[in-house]
Design a protein around this motif. Sequence first.
Motif, PDB file in Angstrom:
ATOM      1  N   GLU A  15      49.754  47.607  42.242  1.00 30.63           N
ATOM      2  CA  GLU A  15      50.874  47.538  42.800  1.00 30.63           C
ATOM      3  C   GLU A  15      51.055  47.038  44.239  1.00 30.63           C
ATOM      4  O   GLU A  15      51.626  46.412  44.539  1.00 30.63           O
ATOM      5  N   THR A  16      50.177  47.379  45.113  1.00 33.28           N
ATOM      6  CA  THR A  16      49.941  47.149  46.529  1.00 33.28           C
ATOM      7  C   THR A  16      48.945  45.951  46.587  1.00 33.28           C
ATOM      8  O   THR A  16      49.054  45.223  47.755  1.00 33.28           O
ATOM      9  N   ASN A  17      48.391  45.441  45.416  1.00 30.23           N
ATOM     10  CA  ASN A  17      47.599  44.103  45.512  1.00 30.23           C
ATOM     11  C   ASN A  17      46.535  44.043  46.679  1.00 30.23           C
ATOM     12  O   ASN A  17      46.223  43.189  47.362  1.00 30.23           O
ATOM     13  N   SER A  18      45.642  45.449  46.654  1.00 34.15           N
ATOM     14  CA  SER A  18      45.017  45.434  47.436  1.00 34.15           C
ATOM     15  C   SER A  18      43.544  45.984  46.901  1.00 34.15           C
ATOM     16  O   SER A  18      43.641  47.003  46.094  1.00 34.15           O
ATOM     17  N   PRO A  19      42.513  45.541  46.933  1.00 35.24           N
ATOM     18  CA  PRO A  19      41.126  46.013  46.269  1.00 35.24           C
ATOM     19  C   PRO A  19      40.884  47.354  46.843  1.00 35.24           C
ATOM     20  O   PRO A  19      41.218  47.634  48.085  1.00 35.24           O
ATOM     21  N   GLN A  33      39.888  41.799  43.642  1.00 35.64           N
ATOM     22  CA  GLN A  33      40.957  41.057  43.399  1.00 35.64           C
ATOM     23  C   GLN A  33      41.233  40.443  42.075  1.00 35.64           C
ATOM     24  O   GLN A  33      42.074  40.282  41.288  1.00 35.64           O
ATOM     25  N   LYS A  34      39.786  40.163  41.583  1.00 34.01           N
ATOM     26  CA  LYS A  34      39.835  39.380  40.133  1.00 34.01           C
ATOM     27  C   LYS A  34      40.556  40.176  39.087  1.00 34.01           C
ATOM     28  O   LYS A  34      41.131  39.792  38.311  1.00 34.01           O
ATOM     29  N   ILE A  35      40.010  41.494  39.233  1.00 32.85           N
ATOM     30  CA  ILE A  35      40.247  42.588  38.190  1.00 32.85           C
ATOM     31  C   ILE A  35      41.945  42.833  38.407  1.00 32.85           C
ATOM     32  O   ILE A  35      42.721  42.887  37.497  1.00 32.85           O
ATOM     33  N   ILE A  36      42.342  42.958  39.653  1.00 32.67           N
ATOM     34  CA  ILE A  36      43.759  43.113  39.862  1.00 32.67           C
ATOM     35  C   ILE A  36      44.661  41.724  39.272  1.00 32.67           C
ATOM     36  O   ILE A  36      45.601  42.127  38.539  1.00 32.67           O
ATOM     37  N   ASP A  37      43.963  40.841  39.542  1.00 30.28           N
ATOM     38  CA  ASP A  37      44.940  39.633  38.946  1.00 30.28           C
ATOM     39  C   ASP A  37      44.832  39.739  37.254  1.00 30.28           C
ATOM     40  O   ASP A  37      45.873  39.181  36.677  1.00 30.28           O
ATOM     41  N   LYS A  38      43.775  40.032  36.805  1.00 30.02           N
ATOM     42  CA  LYS A  38      43.457  40.110  35.384  1.00 30.02           C
ATOM     43  C   LYS A  38      44.591  41.089  34.540  1.00 30.02           C
ATOM     44  O   LYS A  38      44.923  40.633  33.532  1.00 30.02           O
ATOM     45  N   TYR A  39      44.625  42.241  35.230  1.00 31.38           N
ATOM     46  CA  TYR A  39      45.275  43.413  34.566  1.00 31.38           C
ATOM     47  C   TYR A  39      47.083  43.320  35.226  1.00 31.38           C
ATOM     48  O   TYR A  39      47.618  44.190  34.635  1.00 31.38           O
ATOM     49  N   LYS A  40      47.180  42.443  35.994  1.00 37.12           N
ATOM     50  CA  LYS A  40      48.856  42.632  36.999  1.00 37.12           C
ATOM     51  C   LYS A  40      49.638  42.270  35.741  1.00 37.12           C
ATOM     52  O   LYS A  40      50.829  42.651  35.718  1.00 37.12           O
TER      53      LYS A  40
END
Length: 105
Positions: A15-19, A33-40
Amino acid sequence: MKPETLVMKIIEAMETNSPTLITYNGKKVHITQKIIDKYKHCKVRDDIDLERIDENLTKKGGFLPFLPLIFAGLAAAGATAGGAAGIAKAVNDKKAEAAANAETR
């Protein structure tokens, strides 16, 4: 730390888009960030599976584990070539010395 708390940390990172860095089963897991983008894009946040994320992070195989072996092989080849050159030089010196002695006589 409970799995629910870990999932909440992952959701918060999305939600905060921060690793961030979390500890799971005694291992430090980097939520990049790659995982965040994958599950976002997932609509249901309950589908976040820690084992699956952990499996995605642990890379199996690769080139780097073989790098020391390659350098060791190159060093061994260099040492062998150096030894062979030393032997050849000694043989040639002996022949030259024998020829010089024969000429002197």
